[in-house]
Design a protein around this motif. Structure first.
Motif, mmCIF file in Angstrom:
data_model
loop_
_atom_site.group_PDB
_atom_site.id
_atom_site.type_symbol
_atom_site.label_atom_id
_atom_site.label_comp_id
_atom_site.label_asym_id
_atom_site.label_seq_id
_atom_site.Cartn_x
_atom_site.Cartn_y
_atom_site.Cartn_z
ATOM 1 N N ASP A 52 -66.011 -62.895 -41.207
ATOM 2 C CA ASP A 52 -65.531 -62.728 -39.844
ATOM 3 C C ASP A 52 -66.701 -62.630 -38.873
ATOM 4 O O ASP A 52 -67.638 -61.854 -39.085
ATOM 5 N N PRO A 53 -66.657 -63.406 -37.767
ATOM 6 C CA PRO A 53 -67.718 -63.303 -36.764
ATOM 7 C C PRO A 53 -67.616 -61.963 -36.050
ATOM 8 O O PRO A 53 -66.539 -61.358 -36.007
ATOM 9 N N CYS A 70 -63.596 -56.748 -27.705
ATOM 10 C CA CYS A 70 -62.269 -57.318 -27.491
ATOM 11 C C CYS A 70 -61.525 -57.358 -28.819
ATOM 12 O O CYS A 70 -62.126 -57.329 -29.885
ATOM 13 N N SER A 71 -60.218 -57.481 -28.743
ATOM 14 C CA SER A 71 -59.432 -57.688 -29.950
ATOM 15 C C SER A 71 -59.733 -59.078 -30.503
ATOM 16 O O SER A 71 -60.213 -59.964 -29.795
ATOM 17 N N SER A 72 -59.434 -59.274 -31.771
ATOM 18 C CA SER A 72 -59.744 -60.548 -32.432
ATOM 19 C C SER A 72 -58.944 -61.709 -31.844
ATOM 20 O O SER A 72 -59.263 -62.873 -32.097
ATOM 21 N N ASP A 73 -57.900 -61.423 -31.062
ATOM 22 C CA ASP A 73 -57.092 -62.480 -30.453
ATOM 23 C C ASP A 73 -57.808 -63.167 -29.292
ATOM 24 O O ASP A 73 -57.399 -64.238 -28.855
ATOM 25 N N PHE A 74 -58.859 -62.541 -28.775
ATOM 26 C CA PHE A 74 -59.505 -63.039 -27.557
ATOM 27 C C PHE A 74 -60.830 -63.711 -27.873
ATOM 28 O O PHE A 74 -61.581 -63.255 -28.736
ATOM 29 N N ASP A 75 -61.109 -64.792 -27.138
ATOM 30 C CA ASP A 75 -62.333 -65.546 -27.400
ATOM 31 C C ASP A 75 -63.182 -65.796 -26.157
ATOM 32 O O ASP A 75 -64.169 -66.517 -26.207
#
Length: 234
Positions: free
Chosen positions: A44-45, A63-68
């Motif tokens: 995981d990055p 941030c949560s993993s949903d955000f990029d």
């Protein structure tokens, strides 16, 4: 004397020794070699860190993993009181940022919204640009009603003159605020065409999350000819 020579066997290189291994010994080695790059790639990055809130000088947080992406949002809001100019920092998704639109529901009553994105830790503290310039320049188009209210029945108003790039009549409904205490809204008036096209996306306005429920939009009419104009690009 080495056993290989004593037995009359020829000396092999290391690669030849590997190839001489039984098939059932080679399989685990080959599988391990093939999987090694995949194991490294699947790690995981690290989570993206963005400025979040109203203060650009605060330290970025994960941030949560949903955000990029990191996002900066600017709003100029005069639809109702209290009026405000606000800059809000948050985490976001690449497909739902970097938008700009305006809505007008009457003279001096408008929402001008822009957002910009970047993808490195804390980068949204330094994004610099402005909202679409405030203007009362009427463009000759009108919509039948301009209003903002909590319900369809109470959203009442007269004709509204569109300004600048607004060429669409909009009728938006949805909710805003935290999920446990969300409030309904209805907005009717003039808007840039992309307001309707972006109806399926959620967005922040002055820190509140707005979720669209329905959107109806159609070309605005000319105030001089009263004929419906075709949609045009902004």
């Amino acid at each position: 004397m080495p056993c290989a020579h004593k037995s009359g066997l020829k000396k092999h290189s290391s690669s030849a020794l590997f190839l001489a291994l039984p098939y059932d010994s080679m399989v685990p080695l080959l599988v391990l070699c093939l999987l090694s790059p995949l194991l490294v790639a699947s790690a995981d990055p690290p989570a993206l860190k963005c400025i979040q809130g109203y203060d650009a000088t605060q330290a970025p947080t994960e941030c949560s993993s949903d955000f990029d992406t990191c996002v900066t949002i600017k709003d100029e809001y005069t639809l109702t009181d209290p009026k405000f100019n606000a800059t809000f920092y948050t985490c976001g998704r690449n497909f739902s940022c970097a938008h700009a639109f305006t809505i007008t529901i009457g003279d001096g009553k408008h929402l001008r919204h822009t957002s910009a994105c970047c993808t490195t830790d804390g980068c949204n503290a330094n994004l610099k640009w402005g909202v679409p310039p405030a203007s009362s320049r009427k463009n000759g188009l009108i919509c039948p009603i301009g209003c903002i209210a909590a319900t369809e029945e109470t959203c009442i108003g007269g004709k509204v003159s569109c300004t600048d790039a607004e060429n669409t009549c909009i009728n938006l409904t949805g909710t805003y605020g935290p999920k446990e205490d969300s409030k309904s809204f209805v907005v009717k008036g003039c808007g840039t065409r992309n307001v309707g096209e972006l109806y399926s996306l959620n967005g922040f306005i002055n820190g509140n999350c707005y979720k669209m429920r329905t959107a109806i939009w159609k070309p605005a009419k000319s105030s001089s000819t009263n004929h419906i104009l075709e949609k045009s690009s902004l």
